[in-house]
Design an enzyme around this catalytic site. Structure first.
Site, PDB file in Angstrom:
ATOM      1  N   GLY A 221       0.817  -1.208   0.000  1.00  0.00           N
ATOM      2  CA  GLY A 221       0.000   0.000   0.000  1.00  0.00           C
ATOM      3  C   GLY A 221       0.854   1.262   0.000  1.00  0.00           C
ATOM      4  CB  SER A 222       0.088   4.632   1.242  1.00  0.00           C
ATOM      5  OG  SER A 222      -1.073   4.783   0.449  1.00  0.00           O
TER       6      SER A 222
END
Length: 487
Positions: A221-222
């Site tokens: 993810g981020s």
């Protein structure tokens, strides 16, 4: 002799020849590999009459052998483990039917059969001293390991956490949850019960035998946005103040549109956003645009510099084998944009993301991670001593400084997305992550290091199917692990 009998005789002699060749091959060329094969249960069962050396964390023996035989009987050693499930994913278990973790990788040292102990063994034979295995000292910090494990117990969710000392690569914590108490699978007085317990764990849907810290891959993810930012700085000659389009929704020629995950669905009111601010609030569309602008090769190469995409035969050993992390070269704009925010085909172990945080903390230099600090003979003489080694120079020191400043913004109010990773009285660098995984419950991440100006510990925490945010679920555990070192 008629023809059928002659043919049968020739065929029989050929079979005997093949059998003799096979026996010669096995006994002459494969003997040692078969002896050392981890599936060879005799490798373990025949060692129950020998004093196996302890595995040590801090000043405590977390694994040791205890003679449970009667006074007049031959020695019979039961392996004993301390800490419940806290250390098991790393230490492993030594069983009459197999071994795992450090118990497996350091087996020849622990049981005393290693060639490096030959002089000691010869001396013991001459003096009549009972042989004993070597002592294996791990790099784990008990306070860090216990803080991480307790964090998962309190949260009640599955996941993993890894902590690394940035300037050496020493692994200070490697938590995998759920875990198991190794004492339940090693009994030599009730071996069937031990086998049954192990078999039940093998089929448990929560996978307590799996070392998630080293051997499970997740979409990062981020948290992967720091890798994207690093690639942008290194390849596009940009800074934290450089801007790129950050629309509320990013449309692609193929595939679904990409919305922003920030509150309100906007990063900078739909206007171009700076790289630093995009990291601070975790903007999706701007980071996707940075990935597209630099191209798939540059992004993949940057990930490789941090430890992703190892070539065959170059996978990490710490000394346990680490499952490789991947960030392949993408050419499709839709896939590449999502790769830039840690989705698509990007997959990482918690150890890999801890290496990313550690490399940034250490002026761009990623150190080779390791779990064994030293091995001592039974007389306390040093057999081996770890020496820190550089894995790669992932980014230039100036790039690492810019990334560090951006990550500090993540834990800085009011806009930081990782405020729960902050530690009062010092700057903490961090990055949150919320990763889609094909279900309606996301994985939740936090990576970071502290203190930001003099990093002593770098961490990565992932919560499996947490369904929340990295800032709310993973950051508190990361903070507790960091506090165990810096406070």
């Amino acid at each position: 002799m008629n023809t059928p009998i002659r043919r049968l005789s020739v065929f029989t002699m050929a079979l005997f020849g093949v059998l003799m060749l096979n026996l010669t091959w096995i006994q002459g060329f494969q003997a040692q590999s078969l002896i050392e094969d981890p599936l060879n249960s005799r490798l373990y069962s025949e060692r129950l009459s020998e004093a196996r050396g302890p595995i040590i964390v801090g000043d405590e023996n977390v694994a040791y052998s205890e003679n449970i035989a009667d006074e007049d009987s031959s020695p019979e050693y039961q392996r004993v483990y301390e800490g419940g499930g806290v250390y098991t994913p790393v230490v492993g278990s030594f069983r009459s039917y197999g071994a795992s973790g450090i118990e497996a990788t350091e087996n020849s040292l622990l049981d005393g059969s290693d060639d490096r102990l030959a002089v000691r063994n010869f001396r013991d034979i001459i003096t009549g001293r009972e042989p004993e295995g070597a002592r294996v000292q791990l790099t784990l910090d008990p306070a860090v390991q216990e803080a991480g494990y307790q964090g998962f117990v309190d949260l009640g969710m599955n996941g993993a956490a890894v902590a690394i000392q940035p300037d050496t690569g020493a692994i200070l914590g490697a938590v995998s949850y759920p875990s198991y108490d190794a004492n339940e699978v090693v009994s030599i007085t009730d071996q069937q019960s031990a086998i049954d317990n192990y078999t039940a764990m093998e089929s448990d849907e929560d996978k307590p035998l799996l070392n998630r810290a080293l051997n499970e891959r997740y979409a990062p993810g981020s948290t992967f946005k720091v890798v994207t930012a690093a690639a942008a700085i290194e390849n596009l000659d940009v800074t934290g103040e450089s801007t790129i389009d950050a629309p509320d929704v990013r449309e692609f020629p193929s595939g679904p549109v990409l919305p922003n995950a920030t509150s309100g669905g906007t990063c900078n009111g739909g206007e171009p956003d700076s790289l630093a601010h995009s990291i601070q609030i975790s903007c999706n569309t701007s980071m996707a645009n940075w990935a597209i602008q630099m191209g798939g090769q540059a992004l993949s190469d940057q990930a490789t510099a941090f430890g992703f995409n190892p070539e065959e035969g170059e996978e990490l050993q710490v000394p346990m084998s680490v499952t490789p992390s991947y960030a392949p070269v993408e050419t499709d704009e839709s896939i590449l944009g999502r790769a830039g925010i840690g989705q698509s085909n990007v997959e990482a172990t918690p150890l890999q993301m801890a290496m990313v945080a550690s490399g940034i903390a250490n002026d761009g230099e990623v150190m080779h991670p390791y779990l064994v600090d030293s091995v001592l003979d039974s007389d306390m003489s040093v057999v081996t001593q770890a020496s820190p080694e550089t894995y790669s120079q992932a980014v230039e020191p100036s790039t690492a400084d810019m990334l560090k400043d951006m990550m500090v913004l993540v834990t800085t109010p009011p806009e930081g997305s990782g405020l729960n990773g902050a530690i009062q009285g010092m700057d903490v660098a961090g990055k949150t992550g919320t990763a889609e995984n094909g279900t309606d419950r996301t994985h939740n991440w936090f990576i970071g290091f502290a203190p930001a100006d003099d990093p002593q510990i770098a961490v990565a925490v992932v919560i499996e199917f947490g369904g929340g945010s990295g800032g709310s679920l993973a950051a508190p555990i990361a903070r507790q692990m960091m506090e165990a070192v810096v406070l």
